[in-house]
Design a protein around this motif. Structure first.
Motif, mmCIF file in Angstrom:
data_model
loop_
_atom_site.group_PDB
_atom_site.id
_atom_site.type_symbol
_atom_site.label_atom_id
_atom_site.label_comp_id
_atom_site.label_asym_id
_atom_site.label_seq_id
_atom_site.Cartn_x
_atom_site.Cartn_y
_atom_site.Cartn_z
ATOM 1 N N ARG A 116 13.654 54.282 55.404
ATOM 2 C CA ARG A 116 14.223 55.328 54.623
ATOM 3 C C ARG A 116 13.578 56.620 54.480
ATOM 4 N NH1 ARG A 116 15.204 56.977 49.800
ATOM 5 N NH2 ARG A 116 13.418 55.879 48.874
ATOM 6 N N GLU A 117 14.241 57.603 54.810
ATOM 7 C CA GLU A 117 13.403 59.024 54.639
ATOM 8 C C GLU A 117 12.126 58.876 55.623
ATOM 9 O OE1 GLU A 117 14.707 61.660 51.857
ATOM 10 O OE2 GLU A 117 15.700 60.895 53.722
ATOM 11 N N LYS A 134 19.497 56.615 48.303
ATOM 12 C CA LYS A 134 19.525 58.075 48.737
ATOM 13 C C LYS A 134 18.624 58.282 50.096
ATOM 14 C CE LYS A 134 19.855 60.460 44.170
ATOM 15 N NZ LYS A 134 19.150 61.103 43.295
ATOM 16 N N GLY A 135 19.114 59.311 50.878
ATOM 17 C CA GLY A 135 18.294 59.437 52.112
ATOM 18 C C GLY A 135 18.822 59.467 53.293
ATOM 19 N N GLU A 136 18.170 59.594 54.567
ATOM 20 C CA GLU A 136 18.583 59.087 55.924
ATOM 21 C C GLU A 136 17.989 57.663 56.272
ATOM 22 O OE1 GLU A 136 17.111 62.372 57.969
ATOM 23 O OE2 GLU A 136 18.720 63.580 57.762
ATOM 24 N N GLY A 193 11.759 65.104 59.576
ATOM 25 C CA GLY A 193 11.446 65.201 58.080
ATOM 26 C C GLY A 193 10.377 66.130 57.917
ATOM 27 N N LYS A 236 9.018 61.617 55.420
ATOM 28 C CA LYS A 236 9.210 62.494 54.237
ATOM 29 C C LYS A 236 8.277 62.142 53.071
ATOM 30 C CE LYS A 236 14.098 63.852 55.771
ATOM 31 N NZ LYS A 236 15.141 63.683 55.346
#
Length: 344
Positions: free
Chosen positions: A247-248, A273-275, A74, A251
């Protein structure tokens, strides 16, 4: 280097014969050195290396090298200095998504040819890349984030490189698995990494059914589209365990949740949303003990049913089970009667 020569030249110290003997020894010594140098030059086209099984693999010295390079998950600042040096030095960068890798290269002002390598072309592209390596070119393999080959493309190429004797070097970097695991506070030695759960219903059901018996802390990756479904599958098969959802990671919109599965389901009601990385805590000692008892009871009942089906009388079957599992005959007999009743 020491050479034992079976040569005896009788002479007095300082005599001509002594000088000749010394010259002969030195001559043989340097001849051996010359021979060894020659043999090394003859073998210079191969380098011996060992794989994890201890097998010697011959690496062609005139071929290129694959550098398996870890990239940020990220934050672009998480890349290592060695990774940057490697990306600058190789001939080609092989990327899962050339567009994402191009952003990384541009950020660090690295200009290199990019070749796409993903799950839809990895078999065909691996053959092409091996030929490129055989021609002497060095390549760096990167994924969109983290380490190639770990739930990302790269395994097929690395496998072929081992088979072909191509040199392989790892340039380690950030991993979402260990990064997320480090902040859980769960017992993590050892742990289990399962990657992405299957998408298809039948395979997915089998996956979580098998995972239900896992006692260790487990790490999963999941897409936003299936995130809530995965939480519900975990609750159904593994129970309301404690989990961490990362999550994320690294980032701007990083989010880390720690709580029970039910709490996680209540928290994320809408789109996500996101990885996402999910860590499920391993079973507690009480759960492990309960699981062992349930497993032992299941084994006992199966054996008892097999004895009854073989034609053994209820009394004799109960007696045998009592001996095998160290339980009272009356308890075994009652269970035998239950089995017979279920069959009628």
């Amino acid at each position: 280097m020491y050479i034992n020569l079976s040569i005896w030249i009788p002479a007095k110290p300082g005599s001509v014969a002594t000088f000749a003997g010394t010259t002969l020894i030195l001559s043989v010594f340097y001849s051996c050195i010359t021979l060894l140098s020659f043999l090394r030059r003859q073998e210079s086209s191969i380098i011996g290396s060992k794989n994890c099984a201890g097998e010697v693999l011959l690496q062609k010295k005139d071929s290129g090298t694959i550098y398996v390079v870890g990239t940020p998950i990220g934050n672009l600042g998480d890349i290592t200095l060695r990774a940057l040096d490697t990306l600058k030095s190789v001939d080609v960068v092989v990327a899962e998504d050339t567009r994402r890798t191009l952003k990384l290269l541009n950020y660090y002002e690295i200009k290199k040819p990019l070749v796409s390598y993903h799950k839809h072309n990895e078999k065909k592209r691996s053959v092409e890349l091996i030929e490129m390596l055989k021609s002497g070119k060095d390549i760096a393999v990167v994924s969109d984030a983290g380490m190639p080959g770990i739930s990302d493309p790269g395994r097929e190429l690395i496998k072929k490189a081992w088979e072909e004797g191509i040199g392989i070097e790892v340039v380690p970097g950030v991993s979402a698995v260990t990064a997320a695991l480090s902040i859980t506070g769960f017992e993590s030695t050892p742990f289990v990494f399962c990657g992405f759960p299957p998408a298809r219903a039948k395979e997915r059901k089998r996956f979580f059914k098998e995972l239900a018996g896992e006692k260790l802390t487990t790490v999963l990756f999941e897409s936003p589209a299936r995130f809530r479904k995965t939480l519900k599958d975990i609750l159904e098969h593994l129970g309301n365990r404690r989990i961490v959802v990362a999550r994320e990671l690294t980032k701007i919109h990083e989010e880390i949740f720690r709580g029970t599965v039910e709490e996680a389901i209540a928290r994320w009601q809408g789109d996500v949303k996101g990885e996402i990385t999910i860590i499920v805590e391993g079973k507690s000692d009480a759960e492990k003990a309960k699981g062992s008892e349930e497993s032992a009871f299941s084994d006992m009942r199966r054996d008892l049913e097999e004895l009854i089906d073989s034609g053994l009388s209820t009394r004799d079957a109960a007696k045998e089970i009592s001996r095998r599992y160290c339980i009272s005959r009356s308890a075994a007999y009652k269970e035998a009667l239950k089995i017979i009743g279920e069959k009628q």
